[in-house]
Scaffold this active site. Sequence first.
Site, PDB file in Angstrom:
ATOM      1  N   ARG A 115       9.612  -1.845  13.710  1.00 25.89           N
ATOM      2  CA  ARG A 115       8.621  -2.895  13.469  1.00 25.89           C
ATOM      3  C   ARG A 115       8.016  -2.785  12.078  1.00 25.89           C
ATOM      4  O   ARG A 115       7.479  -3.770  11.542  1.00 25.89           O
ATOM      5  CB  ARG A 115       7.529  -2.845  14.538  1.00 25.89           C
ATOM      6  CG  ARG A 115       6.599  -4.038  14.487  1.00 25.89           C
ATOM      7  CD  ARG A 115       5.774  -4.198  15.742  1.00 25.89           C
ATOM      8  NE  ARG A 115       4.844  -5.323  15.618  1.00 25.89           N
ATOM      9  CZ  ARG A 115       4.093  -5.787  16.597  1.00 25.89           C
ATOM     10  NH1 ARG A 115       4.146  -5.231  17.788  1.00 25.89           N
ATOM     11  NH2 ARG A 115       3.279  -6.805  16.400  1.00 25.89           N
ATOM     12  N   GLU A 150       5.414 -15.378   4.089  1.00 28.41           N
ATOM     13  CA  GLU A 150       5.879 -14.658   5.276  1.00 28.41           C
ATOM     14  C   GLU A 150       7.204 -15.233   5.787  1.00 28.41           C
ATOM     15  O   GLU A 150       8.038 -14.503   6.313  1.00 28.41           O
ATOM     16  CB  GLU A 150       4.821 -14.703   6.379  1.00 28.41           C
ATOM     17  CG  GLU A 150       3.537 -13.956   6.055  1.00 28.41           C
ATOM     18  CD  GLU A 150       3.666 -12.437   6.191  1.00 28.41           C
ATOM     19  OE1 GLU A 150       4.759 -11.950   6.546  1.00 28.41           O
ATOM     20  OE2 GLU A 150       2.671 -11.743   5.934  1.00 28.41           O
ATOM     21  N   LYS A 159      -0.567  -7.637  17.642  1.00 30.58           N
ATOM     22  CA  LYS A 159      -1.384  -6.763  16.798  1.00 30.58           C
ATOM     23  C   LYS A 159      -2.696  -7.472  16.492  1.00 30.58           C
ATOM     24  O   LYS A 159      -2.707  -8.557  15.923  1.00 30.58           O
ATOM     25  CB  LYS A 159      -0.641  -6.423  15.502  1.00 30.58           C
ATOM     26  CG  LYS A 159       0.475  -5.426  15.704  1.00 30.58           C
ATOM     27  CD  LYS A 159       1.306  -5.231  14.450  1.00 30.58           C
ATOM     28  CE  LYS A 159       0.546  -4.535  13.362  1.00 30.58           C
ATOM     29  NZ  LYS A 159       1.435  -4.204  12.211  1.00 30.58           N
ATOM     30  N   GLU A 188       5.200   0.027  17.465  1.00 26.05           N
ATOM     31  CA  GLU A 188       5.498   0.643  16.159  1.00 26.05           C
ATOM     32  C   GLU A 188       5.762   2.143  16.286  1.00 26.05           C
ATOM     33  O   GLU A 188       5.245   2.946  15.515  1.00 26.05           O
ATOM     34  CB  GLU A 188       4.358   0.391  15.169  1.00 26.05           C
ATOM     35  CG  GLU A 188       4.265  -1.047  14.718  1.00 26.05           C
ATOM     36  CD  GLU A 188       3.291  -1.249  13.569  1.00 26.05           C
ATOM     37  OE1 GLU A 188       2.434  -0.372  13.339  1.00 26.05           O
ATOM     38  OE2 GLU A 188       3.381  -2.283  12.896  1.00 26.05           O
ATOM     39  N   HIS A 209      -1.598  -5.125   0.741  1.00 27.85           N
ATOM     40  CA  HIS A 209      -2.885  -4.751   1.326  1.00 27.85           C
ATOM     41  C   HIS A 209      -3.765  -4.037   0.305  1.00 27.85           C
ATOM     42  O   HIS A 209      -5.001  -4.189   0.328  1.00 27.85           O
ATOM     43  CB  HIS A 209      -2.671  -3.865   2.557  1.00 27.85           C
ATOM     44  CG  HIS A 209      -2.186  -4.620   3.756  1.00 27.85           C
ATOM     45  ND1 HIS A 209      -1.653  -3.998   4.864  1.00 27.85           N
ATOM     46  CD2 HIS A 209      -2.154  -5.948   4.032  1.00 27.85           C
ATOM     47  CE1 HIS A 209      -1.320  -4.916   5.760  1.00 27.85           C
ATOM     48  NE2 HIS A 209      -1.608  -6.106   5.274  1.00 27.85           N
ATOM     49  N   HIS A 232      -3.766 -13.807   1.737  1.00 27.54           N
ATOM     50  CA  HIS A 232      -2.832 -12.796   2.225  1.00 27.54           C
ATOM     51  C   HIS A 232      -1.399 -13.093   1.802  1.00 27.54           C
ATOM     52  O   HIS A 232      -0.692 -12.209   1.312  1.00 27.54           O
ATOM     53  CB  HIS A 232      -2.914 -12.700   3.749  1.00 27.54           C
ATOM     54  CG  HIS A 232      -1.949 -11.720   4.342  1.00 27.54           C
ATOM     55  ND1 HIS A 232      -2.020 -10.364   4.100  1.00 27.54           N
ATOM     56  CD2 HIS A 232      -0.865 -11.903   5.138  1.00 27.54           C
ATOM     57  CE1 HIS A 232      -1.034  -9.746   4.725  1.00 27.54           C
ATOM     58  NE2 HIS A 232      -0.325 -10.662   5.372  1.00 27.54           N
ATOM     59  N   LYS A 275      10.713 -12.455  14.459  1.00 29.61           N
ATOM     60  CA  LYS A 275       9.631 -11.505  14.745  1.00 29.61           C
ATOM     61  C   LYS A 275       9.685 -11.055  16.196  1.00 29.61           C
ATOM     62  O   LYS A 275       9.486  -9.874  16.499  1.00 29.61           O
ATOM     63  CB  LYS A 275       8.270 -12.111  14.433  1.00 29.61           C
ATOM     64  CG  LYS A 275       7.153 -11.098  14.695  1.00 29.61           C
ATOM     65  CD  LYS A 275       5.875 -11.389  13.982  1.00 29.61           C
ATOM     66  CE  LYS A 275       4.895 -10.218  14.143  1.00 29.61           C
ATOM     67  NZ  LYS A 275       3.596 -10.468  13.483  1.00 29.61           N
ATOM     68  N   ARG A 323     -12.660  -3.906  28.721  1.00 28.67           N
ATOM     69  CA  ARG A 323     -11.351  -3.245  28.765  1.00 28.67           C
ATOM     70  C   ARG A 323     -10.166  -4.209  28.770  1.00 28.67           C
ATOM     71  O   ARG A 323      -9.092  -3.885  29.257  1.00 28.67           O
ATOM     72  CB  ARG A 323     -11.272  -2.289  29.965  1.00 28.67           C
ATOM     73  CG  ARG A 323     -12.232  -1.116  29.860  1.00 28.67           C
ATOM     74  CD  ARG A 323     -12.013  -0.118  30.983  1.00 28.67           C
ATOM     75  NE  ARG A 323     -12.839   1.061  30.766  1.00 28.67           N
ATOM     76  CZ  ARG A 323     -14.099   1.187  31.217  1.00 28.67           C
ATOM     77  NH1 ARG A 323     -14.650   0.185  31.878  1.00 28.67           N
ATOM     78  NH2 ARG A 323     -14.772   2.286  30.987  1.00 28.67           N
ATOM     79  N   ASN A 339       6.528  -5.249   7.616  1.00 26.08           N
ATOM     80  CA  ASN A 339       5.527  -5.008   6.584  1.00 26.08           C
ATOM     81  C   ASN A 339       6.129  -4.947   5.184  1.00 26.08           C
ATOM     82  O   ASN A 339       5.524  -4.394   4.267  1.00 26.08           O
ATOM     83  CB  ASN A 339       4.767  -3.709   6.877  1.00 26.08           C
ATOM     84  CG  ASN A 339       3.758  -3.883   7.994  1.00 26.08           C
ATOM     85  OD1 ASN A 339       3.044  -4.880   8.046  1.00 26.08           O
ATOM     86  ND2 ASN A 339       3.711  -2.929   8.903  1.00 26.08           N
ATOM     87  N   HIS A 344       3.969  -5.384   2.147  1.00 26.18           N
ATOM     88  CA  HIS A 344       2.578  -5.291   2.575  1.00 26.18           C
ATOM     89  C   HIS A 344       1.870  -4.028   2.081  1.00 26.18           C
ATOM     90  O   HIS A 344       0.643  -4.019   2.001  1.00 26.18           O
ATOM     91  CB  HIS A 344       2.487  -5.364   4.103  1.00 26.18           C
ATOM     92  CG  HIS A 344       2.727  -6.739   4.651  1.00 26.18           C
ATOM     93  ND1 HIS A 344       3.878  -7.447   4.389  1.00 26.18           N
ATOM     94  CD2 HIS A 344       1.952  -7.541   5.449  1.00 26.18           C
ATOM     95  CE1 HIS A 344       3.806  -8.618   5.008  1.00 26.18           C
ATOM     96  NE2 HIS A 344       2.664  -8.700   5.656  1.00 26.18           N
TER      97      HIS A 344
END
Length: 372
Positions: A251, A194, A152, A246, A262, A275, A236, A130, A255, A258
């Site tokens: 936020r 980026e 993330k 998000e 992706h 990437h 960031k 956890r 992206n 992206h």
Amino acid sequence: MSASEIVHVSLGERSYDIVLGQDLIANAAAAINPWLAEKGLGKGTARGVVIADRNVSGHARVVANHLQAAGWDISVAEVDPGEASKNLGMASRLYDALVQLKTDRKTAIIAVGGGVIGDLAGFVAATFNRGLPFIQIPTTLLADVDSSVGGKVGINHPSAKNLIGAFHQPFGVLIDTDCLKTLPRREYRSGLAEVVKYGVILDADFFGWLEQNAEALLEQQPGPLRHAIARSCQLKAMVVEQDEFERTGLRAALNYGHTYAHAFEALAGYGELLHGEAVSIGMVCASRLAERLGRIPAEMTARQIELLKRCELPVAIPENLKVRGPELVECMRLDKKSVAGKLRFVLPTKLGHVELVEGIDEAEVLAVIEAC
């Protein structure tokens, strides 16, 4: 250890520092011990598992050896490099290793590597017992400025990248720019995409600075490199502080490019396009889409293309993907920004500002794919 710069991420009890400088990993305990103490774990927490890929085993050994010399009980778990390792099977193998090591909730998971390792190790840290303490030591430019900051973490699903994941903030991020000296040139250039993204979405002045310093960054000149990383982390952090989970849409600005990127990565097979290379092409596509919708002038797209080219990044969709337009769109429907399968895109309105836009005609999205 040289002088370092600190970027603070202010998230209440989940706040942490990003420490940036040279010659830092050989003295990792100097940063990590205070981070653990600040979280109330104290001197009794001197147990950790370094998770790294085999490409950076040298850096991992430096970190592990130094922590051992500082009194830590350290184990090292290595995985195969590349996106192919960011899956549930690899996470399960790491769970098995943690069980064998009798890992408890005071054991720190220390990710040493690029974005794949940060995402994978962070996901394991978020879900084992956890939640375990998590430290990021990124070794690529892409991870320095993007994936190591913001909490993330996740793994890929065969249908879409990063579809399975969590928000799990690190206790701290240690960025040693000397690690970039061992990075393959293609990987380093990938990270510049980026960096450029931050200028487009949040800081027009920074974009202008990048236009003036593109060659210096390609050469990894220490001063410009440190400024580019620090400013990217500051930008960031600013977004993460306002929209950690998000929920407000802010936020989502991170992206930019992206949604296309992706889809390119998923259909090309993870690894064919790095990437950052996919993001570079994706930003051009998103900018052209904004052009078609009358949101920006063509000159803004041209500036992005020129800067990306100077960073030696691709700006056109590979032909083997361009002919698969409808499949790319279907991949985009699985994007985290999509709602009930309806496409949403982060699009610029001017340099330094973007918005989340929905209700875009699929034909426009396909037209951009054909044009790029």
